[in-house]
Write a protein that holds these residues in place. Structure first.
Motif, PDB file in Angstrom:
ATOM      1  N   LEU A 243      37.721  42.518  35.735  1.00  0.00           N
ATOM      2  CA  LEU A 243      36.591  41.735  36.244  1.00  0.00           C
ATOM      3  C   LEU A 243      36.856  40.241  36.101  1.00  0.00           C
ATOM      4  O   LEU A 243      35.929  39.443  36.187  1.00  0.00           O
ATOM      5  N   GLU A 244      38.093  39.869  35.881  1.00  0.00           N
ATOM      6  CA  GLU A 244      38.422  38.457  35.701  1.00  0.00           C
ATOM      7  C   GLU A 244      38.188  37.655  36.984  1.00  0.00           C
ATOM      8  O   GLU A 244      37.783  36.506  36.943  1.00  0.00           O
ATOM      9  N   ASN A 245      38.443  38.275  38.115  1.00  0.00           N
ATOM     10  CA  ASN A 245      38.216  37.618  39.396  1.00  0.00           C
ATOM     11  C   ASN A 245      36.709  37.579  39.685  1.00  0.00           C
ATOM     12  O   ASN A 245      36.016  38.578  39.544  1.00  0.00           O
ATOM     13  N   ASP A 246      36.192  36.416  40.075  1.00  0.00           N
ATOM     14  CA  ASP A 246      34.759  36.268  40.318  1.00  0.00           C
ATOM     15  C   ASP A 246      34.222  37.249  41.354  1.00  0.00           C
ATOM     16  O   ASP A 246      33.160  37.854  41.158  1.00  0.00           O
ATOM     17  N   SER A 247      34.946  37.406  42.455  1.00  0.00           N
ATOM     18  CA  SER A 247      34.457  38.293  43.512  1.00  0.00           C
ATOM     19  C   SER A 247      34.462  39.746  43.059  1.00  0.00           C
ATOM     20  O   SER A 247      33.577  40.527  43.424  1.00  0.00           O
ATOM     21  N   ASP A 248      35.441  40.119  42.240  1.00  0.00           N
ATOM     22  CA  ASP A 248      35.471  41.482  41.707  1.00  0.00           C
ATOM     23  C   ASP A 248      34.261  41.725  40.806  1.00  0.00           C
ATOM     24  O   ASP A 248      33.647  42.800  40.841  1.00  0.00           O
ATOM     25  N   TYR A 249      33.932  40.741  39.997  1.00  0.00           N
ATOM     26  CA  TYR A 249      32.779  40.885  39.108  1.00  0.00           C
ATOM     27  C   TYR A 249      31.495  41.048  39.913  1.00  0.00           C
ATOM     28  O   TYR A 249      30.677  41.928  39.620  1.00  0.00           O
ATOM     29  N   VAL A 250      31.310  40.215  40.924  1.00  0.00           N
ATOM     30  CA  VAL A 250      30.103  40.302  41.748  1.00  0.00           C
ATOM     31  C   VAL A 250      30.002  41.676  42.403  1.00  0.00           C
ATOM     32  O   VAL A 250      28.958  42.331  42.354  1.00  0.00           O
ATOM     33  N   THR A 251      31.097  42.129  42.985  1.00  0.00           N
ATOM     34  CA  THR A 251      31.099  43.416  43.678  1.00  0.00           C
ATOM     35  C   THR A 251      30.749  44.566  42.745  1.00  0.00           C
ATOM     36  O   THR A 251      29.922  45.426  43.070  1.00  0.00           O
ATOM     37  N   MET A 252      31.362  44.586  41.562  1.00  0.00           N
ATOM     38  CA  MET A 252      31.103  45.693  40.641  1.00  0.00           C
ATOM     39  C   MET A 252      29.689  45.639  40.074  1.00  0.00           C
ATOM     40  O   MET A 252      29.065  46.670  39.828  1.00  0.00           O
TER      41      MET A 252
END
Length: 241
Positions: free
Chosen positions: A105-114
């Motif tokens: 979840l280090e990537n901002d977009s990955d965190y938002v998506t999850m």
């Protein structure tokens, strides 16, 4: 692109989503396709403008997983019980989404998506929108408040399918009147404009609160008529209202 090309592109999107309706991988692929785009960057930037949402990015908060059996033991008026009952009634699992493509979840977009995936059905629970046509309304909450790109496209395609059903070759028996699409979408937009920012809400820490108190805290008046999960027969039979 020419206007004709744009119309054909929209038609292709409509046909793809209609043909694959009910297949969650279609939605997940759509989300993943926006990962490194300017539209996802815009979404992240909008979120970070809100102090509470910015804190969520710093914490990378996800909260514990949900156990429907345990949540079902809570009092009937709680957020947790209502969420569990709705999920069991629909035959859904809390971890319905795939996470193998987002190992970190280090990537901002990955965190938002999850985070969007994990809280999606809680948005349904607190808003009252059902999992059928109400899907258009509940994803409007994400779109209106922080321009989540995949959901923005889905709502656009829904409107396109209602206005131009021929583009997707939708059978007459499956066509939805355009007024219902627009009405559901407008209710979702109105709710999003009136309620508090939902992205930074730690639903996991509110699970034992009465659902009415959660809604008041978020300034949400739930949909209980029309495309509402309160209209499901099993929900009515259970006396949940």
């Amino acid at each position: 692109m020419s206007k004709v090309d744009n119309i054909e592109l929209l038609g292709g999107m409509i046909k793809h989503l209609v043909t694959n309706r009910g297949k969650l991988d279609t939605v997940f692929d759509l989300e993943d396709g926006f990962r490194d785009t300017i539209w996802m960057q815009n979404c992240v930037e909008r979120l970070k403008e809100d102090p509470e949402s910015a804190k969520m990015f710093e914490e990378r908060y996800m909260g514990p997983e949900y156990d429907l059996d345990e949540l079902s033991k809570l009092p009937k008026d709680t957020l947790g019980y209502n969420y569990a009952f709705l999920m069991k009634t629909m035959g859904f699992e809390p971890h319905f989404y795939r996470s193998r493509d987002r190992p970190s979840l280090e990537n901002d977009s990955d965190y938002v998506t999850m985070r969007v995936r994990k809280t999606h059905d809680l948005y349904h629970t607190v808003s009252g929108f059902n999992m059928a046509i109400g899907e258009i309304g509940v994803i409007a909450l994400n779109v209106t408040q922080y321009s989540y790109p995949a959901f923005m496209l889905i709502d656009l395609v829904a409107v396109g399918a209602a206005c131009f059903p021929g583009l997707a070759s939708i059978p007459q028996s499956e066509k939805i009147h355009s007024s219902m699409i627009f009405e559901t979408l407008s209710k979702g937009i109105k709710m999003a404009q009136e309620c508090k920012p939902l992205f930074p809400v730690k639903f996991e820490e509110m699970i034992e609160m009465p659902i009415d108190d959660v809604r008041k805290k978020l300034n949400i008046v739930p949909l209980k008529e029309g495309p509402s999960w309160y209209q499901y027969p099993k929900i009515k039979e259970a006396g949940i209202y």
